[in-house]
Scaffold this motif. Structure first.
Motif: not given
Ligand SMILES: Cc1ncc(COP(=O)(O)O)c(C=O)c1O
Length: 445
Positions: A242-243, A214, A211, A105, A251
């Motif tokens: 990712s989370k 999470y 965003d 993202s 990725r």
């Molecule tokens: C608030 C927030 N947005 C976006 C990301 C990026 O995630 P991605 O792995 O999808 O690039 C992170 C990653 O630490 C994050 O903490």
């Protein structure tokens, strides 16, 4: 004499003023200490570290032969699955035609900032990469203020003030970035706030980048609520794997645009940027993501199990710090805490500590606690705030992370998990206690 850096010269627009962050400084220091064989409690590392779910790992293996360039928007079948997933889990209506899949993202947020006009409105505190990305894309940042006294709560009145001030200074505050659950505070924006904010954003014709990476790591009384439910025509929702599935290294991120003519144009702009830069997300990962977004009941149970572990670990750390008198917003999602040490300003000043970066270095050198200074998230350095991540301790290796998962599956109670499977977390808590005790004894001496 050769010129400095000969023959390299750097573009002034993007790099000028882009400082190496304090994050790097701390990480370098941690690596240095590790190399020398010293122990460090790494609370600076914000990465979900649970093992790849076996069904998703198998899906990746099964698709290793996929080697073709894929469409820049992503595989259509995956976008269909993502649309259904978001409808079911986030209650937003998304069309596969309004979705782009990208290499994380982070890259999609960057492309959006590049594509959209307007200055960026960022709440304090905010995730470390938004501000540098705005800088790299030539965007001015206007900060929306919040205070540690009010738990860093984002208030609509503060948004209104920041927008008005930007306009008064001939600015063009066109984009607001919302992040809930929040990195670094662990807070979530309640639906009451979102509804009022949506009305304001519509009146003011603001674009909202939401965003919600999470969004499935929620564990408090506030339920995750997407602004796309109330402001669908003006919001772009960002997410990815990712989370909640610990797949940061794979990725894969997604952006969901409004299903309107303007939304289609914005998507087209981001697609063009994608096609001229990363082309498309990695093929085997996209095919494996069909399993991740496919509503498989085992994968869903696993997401909830991992969220449960994040929850008990994060709340445990918060409870213990709070009992020491350390102020931090109660975490409701993600795996972060954002305590501030303003209460001990005087004894800290006597140690020569006036900023959060000095505090972070002191904690690392004297108490082996690695944290990140709040100022890299846009908090005032004098607030003496730190970001702690609960995601690393006692999951230093994949085997340890697997042990925790197995213990939950075997029915081990939360209390036993926290007492017997978390030696490093408990030791880190003791270090904080020693630190606070040393400040208190200094205050009374
Ligand atoms: C608030 C927030 N947005 C976006 C990301 C990026 O995630 P991605 O792995 O999808 O690039 C992170 C990653 O630490 C994050 O903490």
């Amino acid at each position: 004499m050769p010129r400095r850096n000969f023959p390299f010269r750097f573009s002034p627009t993007g790099l000028r003023g882009l400082e190496p962050s304090a994050t790097l400084l701390i990480n370098e220091r941690v690596n240095d200490l590790w190399r020398k064989g010293h122990w460090v409690y790494h609370l600076g590392f914000g990465e979900s570290r649970f093992p790849v779910h076996p069904k998703i790992a198998q899906a990746l293996r099964d698709n290793a032969h996929q080697h073709q360039y894929l469409p820049s928007l992503g595989v259509y079948e995956l976008r269909e699955k993502i649309a259904s997933f978001y409808e079911k889990r986030f209650h937003i209506s998304a069309s596969p035609d309004s979705i782009i899949v990208g290499p994380g993202s982070k890259a999609l947020i960057y492309a959006l900032l590049l594509a959209l006009d307007g200055e960026l409105m960022l709440p304090t505190p905010s995730w470390v990469s938004y501000q540098p990305q705005a800088h790299l894309t030539g965007k001015r940042v206007n900060w929306i203020h919040s205070t540690p006294e009010e738990g860093w709560e984002l208030k609509l009145s503060a948004v209104e003030d920041a927008v008005e001030e930007a306009r008064r200074k001939w600015g063009n505050p066109g984009i607001v970035l919302l992040n809930s659950p929040n990195n670094p505070t662990g807070r979530m924006l309640p639906s009451t706030f979102i509804k009022a904010f949506a009305q304001y954003a519509r009146e003011q014709e603001l674009i909202v980048l939401s965003d919600e990476i999470y969004g499935l790591v929620e564990h408090g009384s506030v339920k995750h609520y997407s602004i796309a439910r109330d402001y669908p025509e003006g919001s772009v929702v960002l997410g990815g794997l990712s989370k909640h599935l610990s797949l940061g290294g794979w990725r894969l991120g997604v952006a969901i645009f409004p299903s309107t003519r303007a939304g289609a144009q914005a998507l087209e702009a981001v697609r063009s940027i994608a096609s001229e830069t990363w082309s498309a997300s990695t093929a085997p990962v996209q095919f494996a993501a069909l399993m991740a977004y496919g509503m498989d009941p085992d994968v869903w149970d696993y997401i909830q199990l991992c969220t449960h572990l994040h929850a008990i670990r994060t709340k445990y750390l918060w409870r213990n710090l709070t009992e020491m008198g350390i102020r931090a917003p109660q975490p409701e999602g993600a795996f972060y805490l954002f305590p501030d040490f303003g209460r001990w300003r005087r004894p800290l000043a006597r140690l020569g500590i006036h900023t959060d970066a000095q505090l972070a270095l002191f904690l690392l050198d004297e108490f082996q606690l690695a944290t990140l200074p709040g100022s890299v998230f846009g908090a005032p350095a004098s607030a003496l705030a730190l970001r702690l991540s609960s995601s690393y301790l006692d999951m230093e290796t994949s085997e340890q992370a697997q042990t925790l998962v197995d213990a939950v599956l075997a029915g081990v109670s939360d209390a036993t998990l926290l007492q017997e499977f978390h030696p490093n977390m408990n030791a880190a808590i003791k270090q904080f206690q020693r630190f606070i005790d040393s400040l208190e004894s200094d205050a009374t001496s």
